[in-house]
Design an enzyme around this catalytic site. Structure first.
Site, PDB file in Angstrom:
ATOM      1  N   MET A   1      73.063  54.649  54.556  1.00  0.00           N
ATOM      2  CA  MET A   1      73.393  53.293  55.022  1.00  0.00           C
ATOM      3  C   MET A   1      72.501  52.247  54.352  1.00  0.00           C
ATOM      4  O   MET A   1      71.665  51.637  54.998  1.00  0.00           O
ATOM      5  CB  MET A   1      73.253  53.223  56.549  1.00  0.00           C
ATOM      6  CG  MET A   1      74.147  54.200  57.282  1.00  0.00           C
ATOM      7  SD  MET A   1      73.728  54.409  59.019  1.00  0.00           S
ATOM      8  CE  MET A   1      72.270  55.454  58.910  1.00  0.00           C
TER       9      MET A   1
ATOM     10  N   THR B   1      67.699  52.714  58.120  1.00  0.00           N
ATOM     11  CA  THR B   1      68.312  51.397  58.009  1.00  0.00           C
ATOM     12  C   THR B   1      67.800  50.571  59.171  1.00  0.00           C
ATOM     13  O   THR B   1      67.536  51.104  60.241  1.00  0.00           O
ATOM     14  CB  THR B   1      69.843  51.484  58.065  1.00  0.00           C
ATOM     15  OG1 THR B   1      70.391  50.170  58.284  1.00  0.00           O
ATOM     16  CG2 THR B   1      70.320  52.370  59.182  1.00  0.00           C
ATOM     17  N   ASN B   2      67.651  49.266  58.956  1.00  0.00           N
ATOM     18  CA  ASN B   2      67.221  48.389  60.044  1.00  0.00           C
ATOM     19  C   ASN B   2      68.353  48.082  61.010  1.00  0.00           C
ATOM     20  O   ASN B   2      68.204  48.195  62.225  1.00  0.00           O
ATOM     21  CB  ASN B   2      66.672  47.073  59.475  1.00  0.00           C
ATOM     22  CG  ASN B   2      65.336  47.231  58.793  1.00  0.00           C
ATOM     23  OD1 ASN B   2      64.283  47.139  59.407  1.00  0.00           O
ATOM     24  ND2 ASN B   2      65.366  47.449  57.487  1.00  0.00           N
ATOM     25  N   THR B   3      69.511  47.706  60.465  1.00  0.00           N
ATOM     26  CA  THR B   3      70.616  47.231  61.295  1.00  0.00           C
ATOM     27  C   THR B   3      71.046  48.239  62.352  1.00  0.00           C
ATOM     28  O   THR B   3      71.304  47.887  63.505  1.00  0.00           O
ATOM     29  CB  THR B   3      71.831  46.867  60.416  1.00  0.00           C
ATOM     30  OG1 THR B   3      71.471  45.797  59.538  1.00  0.00           O
ATOM     31  CG2 THR B   3      73.016  46.442  61.263  1.00  0.00           C
TER      32      THR B   3
ATOM     33  N   CYS C   1      65.952  44.654  55.681  1.00  0.00           N
ATOM     34  CA  CYS C   1      67.097  45.486  55.321  1.00  0.00           C
ATOM     35  C   CYS C   1      66.575  46.402  54.230  1.00  0.00           C
ATOM     36  O   CYS C   1      65.882  45.944  53.305  1.00  0.00           O
ATOM     37  CB  CYS C   1      68.260  44.638  54.834  1.00  0.00           C
ATOM     38  SG  CYS C   1      69.654  45.637  54.259  1.00  0.00           S
ATOM     39  N   THR C   2      66.879  47.669  54.329  1.00  0.00           N
ATOM     40  CA  THR C   2      66.235  48.634  53.440  1.00  0.00           C
ATOM     41  C   THR C   2      66.664  48.511  51.989  1.00  0.00           C
ATOM     42  O   THR C   2      66.070  49.133  51.114  1.00  0.00           O
ATOM     43  CB  THR C   2      66.474  50.072  53.948  1.00  0.00           C
ATOM     44  OG1 THR C   2      67.879  50.279  54.174  1.00  0.00           O
ATOM     45  CG2 THR C   2      65.719  50.296  55.258  1.00  0.00           C
TER      46      THR C   2
END
Length: 236
Positions: free
Chosen positions: A10, A83-85, A197-198
Protein backbone atom coordinates in the site's frame (compact mmCIF):
# COMPACT_ATOMS: atom_id res chain seq x y z
CA UNK A 1 15.61 -12.12 16.83
CA UNK A 2 11.85 -11.65 16.67
CA UNK A 3 9.95 -12.14 13.42
CA UNK A 4 8.52 -8.90 12.01
CA UNK A 5 5.10 -9.15 10.41
CA UNK A 6 4.65 -6.74 7.52
CA UNK A 7 1.31 -5.86 5.94
CA UNK A 8 2.45 -4.20 2.74
CA UNK A 9 1.48 -3.42 -0.81
CA UNK A 10 0.00 0.00 0.00
CA UNK A 11 1.80 0.73 -2.25
CA UNK A 12 4.46 -1.87 -3.07
CA UNK A 13 6.76 1.05 -3.96
CA UNK A 14 7.00 2.07 -0.31
CA UNK A 15 6.90 -1.54 0.92
CA UNK A 16 10.16 -2.10 -0.96
CA UNK A 17 11.63 0.81 1.01
CA UNK A 18 10.42 -0.80 4.25
CA UNK A 19 11.97 -4.15 3.33
CA UNK A 20 15.30 -2.51 2.55
CA UNK A 21 15.27 -0.37 5.71
CA UNK A 22 14.47 -3.34 7.97
CA UNK A 23 17.26 -5.47 6.55
CA UNK A 24 19.74 -2.61 6.58
CA UNK A 25 18.82 -1.91 10.20
CA UNK A 26 19.39 -5.50 11.30
CA UNK A 27 22.70 -5.62 9.43
CA UNK A 28 23.76 -2.36 11.03
CA UNK A 29 23.02 -3.71 14.50
CA UNK A 30 24.28 -7.28 14.13
CA UNK A 31 26.78 -7.03 11.28
CA UNK A 32 27.99 -9.72 8.92
CA UNK A 33 25.39 -11.55 6.89
CA UNK A 34 22.53 -10.88 9.31
CA UNK A 35 19.18 -9.91 7.85
CA UNK A 36 15.69 -9.36 9.22
CA UNK A 37 13.27 -12.21 9.90
CA UNK A 38 10.12 -11.07 8.11
CA UNK A 39 6.67 -12.48 7.37
CA UNK A 40 5.23 -10.30 4.59
CA UNK A 41 1.65 -10.18 3.33
CA UNK A 42 1.27 -7.84 0.37
CA UNK A 43 -2.25 -6.77 -0.58
CA UNK A 44 -3.58 -5.65 -3.96
CA UNK A 45 -3.54 -1.86 -3.59
CA UNK A 46 -6.09 -1.26 -6.36
CA UNK A 47 -8.72 -2.95 -4.21
CA UNK A 48 -7.74 -0.95 -1.12
CA UNK A 49 -7.63 2.38 -2.99
CA UNK A 50 -11.08 1.83 -4.47
CA UNK A 51 -12.59 1.13 -1.05
CA UNK A 52 -10.80 4.12 0.51
CA UNK A 53 -12.28 6.58 -1.94
CA UNK A 54 -15.73 5.01 -1.60
CA UNK A 55 -15.50 5.40 2.18
CA UNK A 56 -15.87 1.65 2.74
CA UNK A 57 -13.31 1.47 5.52
CA UNK A 58 -14.87 -1.55 7.23
CA UNK A 59 -14.12 -3.59 4.12
CA UNK A 60 -10.51 -2.41 4.10
CA UNK A 61 -10.29 -3.43 7.76
CA UNK A 62 -11.47 -6.93 6.86
CA UNK A 63 -8.76 -7.23 4.20
CA UNK A 64 -6.02 -6.10 6.57
CA UNK A 65 -7.35 -8.25 9.40
CA UNK A 66 -6.98 -11.30 7.17
CA UNK A 67 -3.46 -10.18 6.32
CA UNK A 68 -2.66 -9.79 10.02
CA UNK A 69 -3.96 -13.29 10.76
CA UNK A 70 -1.75 -14.59 7.96
CA UNK A 71 1.47 -13.05 9.28
CA UNK A 72 0.56 -14.22 12.77
CA UNK A 73 0.11 -17.77 11.44
CA UNK A 74 3.48 -17.44 9.70
CA UNK A 75 5.13 -16.87 13.07
CA UNK A 76 5.33 -13.09 13.38
CA UNK A 77 5.90 -11.85 16.93
CA UNK A 78 4.46 -8.41 16.17
CA UNK A 79 3.25 -6.66 13.03
CA UNK A 80 3.38 -3.40 11.13
CA UNK A 81 0.84 -1.83 8.79
CA UNK A 82 3.24 -0.38 6.23
CA UNK A 83 1.24 2.73 5.42
CA UNK A 84 0.03 5.75 7.37
CA UNK A 85 -3.48 6.04 5.93
CA UNK A 86 -4.58 2.52 6.78
CA UNK A 87 -3.91 3.14 10.46
CA UNK A 88 -7.44 4.54 10.30
CA UNK A 89 -8.54 0.93 10.82
CA UNK A 90 -5.60 -0.09 13.00
CA UNK A 91 -7.67 -0.86 16.08
CA UNK A 92 -9.95 -3.27 14.23
CA UNK A 93 -7.00 -5.00 12.61
CA UNK A 94 -5.16 -5.37 15.91
CA UNK A 95 -8.26 -6.90 17.49
CA UNK A 96 -8.17 -9.69 14.89
CA UNK A 97 -4.90 -11.15 16.23
CA UNK A 98 -3.04 -11.90 19.44
CA UNK A 99 0.26 -10.30 18.43
CA UNK A 100 0.79 -6.56 19.02
CA UNK A 101 0.76 -3.81 16.41
CA UNK A 102 3.70 -1.42 16.15
CA UNK A 103 1.74 1.77 15.42
CA UNK A 104 3.37 4.18 12.98
CA UNK A 105 2.05 7.31 14.73
CA UNK A 106 3.42 6.15 18.09
CA UNK A 107 6.86 5.48 16.61
CA UNK A 108 6.82 8.92 14.99
CA UNK A 109 5.65 10.65 18.16
CA UNK A 110 8.41 9.08 20.23
CA UNK A 111 10.98 10.37 17.75
CA UNK A 112 9.47 13.87 17.74
CA UNK A 113 9.38 14.01 21.53
CA UNK A 114 12.98 12.81 21.79
CA UNK A 115 13.98 15.67 19.48
CA UNK A 116 11.98 18.28 21.39
CA UNK A 117 9.46 18.90 18.59
CA UNK A 118 6.18 20.27 19.92
CA UNK A 119 4.59 21.68 16.76
CA UNK A 120 4.79 19.74 13.52
CA UNK A 121 3.45 19.95 9.97
CA UNK A 122 1.81 16.88 8.44
CA UNK A 123 1.82 15.79 4.81
CA UNK A 124 -0.06 12.70 3.68
CA UNK A 125 -3.17 11.58 1.90
CA UNK A 126 -6.26 13.73 2.41
CA UNK A 127 -7.55 11.00 4.73
CA UNK A 128 -4.48 11.37 6.95
CA UNK A 129 -4.32 15.16 6.81
CA UNK A 130 -8.04 15.82 7.29
CA UNK A 131 -9.31 13.04 9.55
CA UNK A 132 -8.48 12.63 13.23
CA UNK A 133 -7.17 9.06 13.46
CA UNK A 134 -3.53 10.14 12.98
CA UNK A 135 -3.13 13.77 13.94
CA UNK A 136 -5.58 13.31 16.81
CA UNK A 137 -3.43 10.51 18.19
CA UNK A 138 -0.36 12.75 18.07
CA UNK A 139 -2.19 15.54 19.89
CA UNK A 140 -4.33 13.63 22.38
CA UNK A 141 -1.80 10.97 23.36
CA UNK A 142 1.45 12.91 23.05
CA UNK A 143 0.55 16.61 23.24
CA UNK A 144 2.02 17.43 19.82
CA UNK A 145 0.34 20.27 17.89
CA UNK A 146 -0.25 19.31 14.25
CA UNK A 147 -0.51 21.76 11.35
CA UNK A 148 -1.81 20.73 7.93
CA UNK A 149 -1.60 22.50 4.55
CA UNK A 150 -4.29 24.76 3.12
CA UNK A 151 -7.12 22.95 1.25
CA UNK A 152 -5.70 23.56 -2.22
CA UNK A 153 -2.30 22.30 -1.08
CA UNK A 154 -3.86 19.20 0.46
CA UNK A 155 -5.35 18.46 -2.96
CA UNK A 156 -1.89 18.68 -4.55
CA UNK A 157 -0.27 16.45 -1.95
CA UNK A 158 -3.02 13.83 -2.25
CA UNK A 159 -3.04 13.83 -6.05
CA UNK A 160 0.71 13.40 -6.32
CA UNK A 161 0.64 10.44 -3.92
CA UNK A 162 -2.02 8.47 -5.80
CA UNK A 163 -1.38 9.54 -9.38
CA UNK A 164 2.42 9.63 -9.30
CA UNK A 165 4.27 8.18 -6.31
CA UNK A 166 2.15 5.04 -5.92
CA UNK A 167 2.88 4.38 -9.59
CA UNK A 168 6.61 4.87 -9.15
CA UNK A 169 6.63 8.26 -10.90
CA UNK A 170 8.95 10.92 -9.47
CA UNK A 171 8.16 14.31 -11.01
CA UNK A 172 10.63 17.19 -10.39
CA UNK A 173 7.78 19.72 -10.65
CA UNK A 174 5.86 17.86 -7.96
CA UNK A 175 8.97 17.97 -5.78
CA UNK A 176 9.01 21.75 -6.10
CA UNK A 177 5.33 21.91 -5.19
CA UNK A 178 5.90 19.79 -2.10
CA UNK A 179 8.90 21.89 -1.02
CA UNK A 180 6.80 25.04 -1.31
CA UNK A 181 4.11 23.46 0.88
CA UNK A 182 6.72 22.33 3.41
CA UNK A 183 8.11 25.86 3.58
CA UNK A 184 4.60 27.24 4.08
CA UNK A 185 4.04 24.93 7.07
CA UNK A 186 7.38 26.05 8.51
CA UNK A 187 6.40 29.71 8.15
CA UNK A 188 3.14 28.93 9.97
CA UNK A 189 5.12 27.68 12.96
CA UNK A 190 5.91 24.02 12.31
CA UNK A 191 9.30 23.11 13.80
CA UNK A 192 9.45 20.12 11.46
CA UNK A 193 7.29 18.31 8.90
CA UNK A 194 6.16 14.68 9.02
CA UNK A 195 6.28 12.86 5.71
CA UNK A 196 3.07 11.12 6.73
CA UNK A 197 2.66 8.95 3.69
CA UNK A 198 5.19 6.21 3.16
CA UNK A 199 5.69 7.17 -0.51
CA UNK A 200 6.61 10.82 0.07
CA UNK A 201 10.23 10.04 0.87
CA UNK A 202 10.53 8.79 -2.71
CA UNK A 203 9.99 12.41 -3.80
CA UNK A 204 11.56 14.67 -1.15
CA UNK A 205 14.38 14.14 1.31
CA UNK A 206 16.30 16.12 3.91
CA UNK A 207 18.82 17.11 1.26
CA UNK A 208 16.08 19.12 -0.48
CA UNK A 209 15.20 21.48 2.39
CA UNK A 210 16.47 23.03 5.60
CA UNK A 211 13.15 22.28 7.29
CA UNK A 212 13.59 19.13 9.44
CA UNK A 213 11.74 16.21 7.85
CA UNK A 214 10.49 13.10 9.64
CA UNK A 215 10.27 10.16 7.23
CA UNK A 216 7.68 7.80 8.71
CA UNK A 217 8.93 4.83 6.68
CA UNK A 218 12.41 5.19 8.17
CA UNK A 219 11.12 5.91 11.68
CA UNK A 220 8.67 2.99 11.65
CA UNK A 221 11.37 0.65 10.34
CA UNK A 222 13.87 1.79 12.95
CA UNK A 223 11.35 1.13 15.71
CA UNK A 224 10.68 -2.34 14.29
CA UNK A 225 14.38 -3.18 14.24
CA UNK A 226 14.68 -2.17 17.90
CA UNK A 227 11.62 -4.23 18.83
CA UNK A 228 12.89 -7.25 16.89
CA UNK A 229 16.20 -7.13 18.73
CA UNK A 230 15.04 -6.06 22.18
CA UNK A 231 15.77 -9.50 23.65
CA UNK A 232 18.58 -10.41 21.29
CA UNK A 233 22.19 -10.79 22.32
CA UNK A 234 24.31 -7.68 21.90
CA UNK A 235 27.09 -9.80 20.47
CA UNK A 236 27.74 -9.74 16.74
Amino acid sequence: MKIIGMIGGMSWESTASYYQALNQGIKRELGGLHSAKIALYSVDFAEIERLQHKGEWDKTAEILAEAARSVEAAGADFFMICTNTMHKVAEKVEQAVEIPLLHIADATAHKLIADGIKTVGLLGTKFTMEQNFYKGRLTDKYGIEVLTPEPQDREIVHRVIYEELCLGKVNPQSRLSYLKIIESLYVQGAQAVILGCTEIALLVGQEDTQVPLYDTTAIHSEAAVKKALCSASASK
